[in-house]
Design an enzyme around this catalytic site. Sequence first.
Site, short mmCIF file in Angstrom:
data_model
loop_
_atom_site.label_atom_id
_atom_site.label_comp_id
_atom_site.label_asym_id
_atom_site.label_seq_id
_atom_site.Cartn_x
_atom_site.Cartn_y
_atom_site.Cartn_z
N MET A 123 18.77 42.34 -3.93
CA MET A 123 17.47 42.91 -3.56
C MET A 123 16.31 42.30 -4.34
SD MET A 123 18.64 46.91 -3.50
CE MET A 123 20.27 47.39 -2.91
N SER A 124 16.51 41.11 -4.89
CA SER A 124 15.43 40.49 -5.69
C SER A 124 15.48 38.98 -5.50
CB SER A 124 15.62 40.83 -7.17
OG SER A 124 16.78 40.20 -7.69
N ALA B 193 21.77 40.77 -10.52
CA ALA B 193 23.07 41.32 -10.14
C ALA B 193 23.14 41.26 -8.62
CB ALA B 193 23.21 42.76 -10.62
N SER C 287 19.74 42.81 -14.18
CA SER C 287 20.50 43.98 -14.65
C SER C 287 21.48 43.60 -15.75
CB SER C 287 21.31 44.60 -13.51
OG SER C 287 20.47 44.93 -12.45
N HIS D 298 25.81 52.39 -7.85
CA HIS D 298 24.97 51.73 -8.83
C HIS D 298 25.71 51.64 -10.17
CE1 HIS D 298 21.44 50.30 -10.85
NE2 HIS D 298 21.36 51.36 -11.64
N TYR E 201 11.58 47.02 -3.02
CA TYR E 201 12.08 48.35 -2.60
C TYR E 201 11.43 49.49 -3.38
CZ TYR E 201 15.28 48.15 -6.63
OH TYR E 201 15.79 48.07 -7.89
N GLU E 202 10.82 49.17 -4.52
CA GLU E 202 10.11 50.21 -5.27
C GLU E 202 8.78 50.56 -4.61
OE1 GLU E 202 10.47 49.65 -9.83
OE2 GLU E 202 10.81 47.65 -9.00
N ASN F 252 29.96 43.46 -7.76
CA ASN F 252 30.78 44.27 -6.85
C ASN F 252 31.05 43.45 -5.60
OD1 ASN F 252 27.70 44.84 -6.55
ND2 ASN F 252 28.56 45.32 -4.53
N HIS G 122 10.30 52.98 -17.90
CA HIS G 122 10.98 51.71 -17.62
C HIS G 122 9.95 50.66 -17.21
CE1 HIS G 122 14.36 54.47 -17.48
NE2 HIS G 122 15.12 53.44 -17.76
N HIS H 34 10.41 45.14 -7.94
CA HIS H 34 11.16 44.96 -6.69
C HIS H 34 10.33 45.45 -5.51
CE1 HIS H 34 14.34 45.41 -9.78
NE2 HIS H 34 14.99 44.52 -9.07
N1 HPA Z 1 23.87 44.64 -2.46
C1 HPA Z 1 22.58 44.48 -2.80
N2 HPA Z 1 22.16 44.37 -4.05
C2 HPA Z 1 23.09 44.42 -5.01
C3 HPA Z 1 24.45 44.59 -4.74
C4 HPA Z 1 24.86 44.70 -3.39
O1 HPA Z 1 26.06 44.83 -3.05
N3 HPA Z 1 25.11 44.59 -5.94
C5 HPA Z 1 24.15 44.43 -6.90
N4 HPA Z 1 22.93 44.31 -6.34
#
Ligand code: HPA
Length: 273
Positions: free
Chosen positions: A210-211, A112, A29, A246, A84-85, A234, A60, A82
Site C-alpha cells: 500500500m505504499s 512491508a 514497517s 496486521h 489510505y490514511e 505474509n 505517530h 499513505h
Molecule cells: N497486502 C497489502 N499490503 C501489505 C500486505 C498485503 O498482503 N502485507 C503487508 N503490507
Amino acid sequence: MTELERIDKAAAYVREVLGEAQIGMVLGSGLGDYVEALTDARMIPYDEIPGFPRATVPGHAGELWVGTLHGSRVLMMRGRFHSYEGHPLDDVVLPIRVMARLGIKTLILTNAAGAVNLNFAPGDLMLITDFINFSGKNPLTGPNIDALGPRFPDMSRAYDRRLRAIAAQAALEKGIELREGVYAWFNGPTYETPAEIRMARVLGADAVGMSTVPETIAAVHAGMQVLGISCLTNMAAGILEAPLSHREVTETAERVRGTFRTLLDSVIAKLNE
Ligand code: HPA
C-alpha cells in the site's frame, strides 16, 4: 502558495535544522529503529516542518532524521504518509520532493508487502525490479511542476539498475537471500481480495503493498535514482487458509528486521566506496 513554494519552504527548514544529505531512506514497517544506527544525528518531528501533513494517528507523527552512516550523510524518514490514511498524493510525496530539492540523488524505499509469487515465503526480502500501479491514482496528476521534472516522465527504469546490482552484491556478500520481483500498489486500507491477488499474479505481480509506488513515481520524476526493497511479511490473500492480519505483518517485519538492517548497512557502505 504554489506546490513548489510549499516544497521549497519545507526543504529550506530541513536544510537549516538537519543540514544536507546524499542518501534518502524511507523506513518501512519494523525498520523505524534503524535511525539508531546514525551518528552525529539530528531529528525533526514531521509536525514541526512547515507544510508537512498532519498525522492521522496522534502520537505517530513521524520523524525526519539526518546523520552519518558508513561515511555518507543519510536522511531517514521514520514513518511515511499513505494514501489510505486520506492524505492527498501531493502530501504523500512531499517528503520525497523535499529530498530532491535538498540535492539527494539516491533514494532507498523500504516497505512491508504481501507475497504474490508462490515461490516466495514470509520473511523473504525482495528487490523491487518494477512496479504495477493498481490504484488508479498518480501523484503527478495536475499541473506539472516543471522545476522538478518533465510532464511525461519515463518509467521504463523506475528502479535504478546500478543500485539493484549493488543491492544484489551486498546480499551475496552477506549471505542473505534476496528475491527479485514486481511490486504492485493497491490503495488499501483493506487487504486485497483473493481474486485481486490472482489477477495481480496473472498480470505479473510478485508482491503487493500500500505504499512505495507514489514515492517512486515522484522520485523518478525529480531525477532521483531509486532502490526499492520489500520485506515479504505474509502470503497475500487467498494463498493460505488463514486470514491476513496486521499482527502477522508486524511480527514478521520484526523478525526480519536484523537481516534487513544488515543488507541496508552493506548497501549504504557500498554507495560510499
Ligand atoms: N497486502 C497489502 N499490503 C501489505 C500486505 C498485503 O498482503 N502485507 C503487508 N503490507
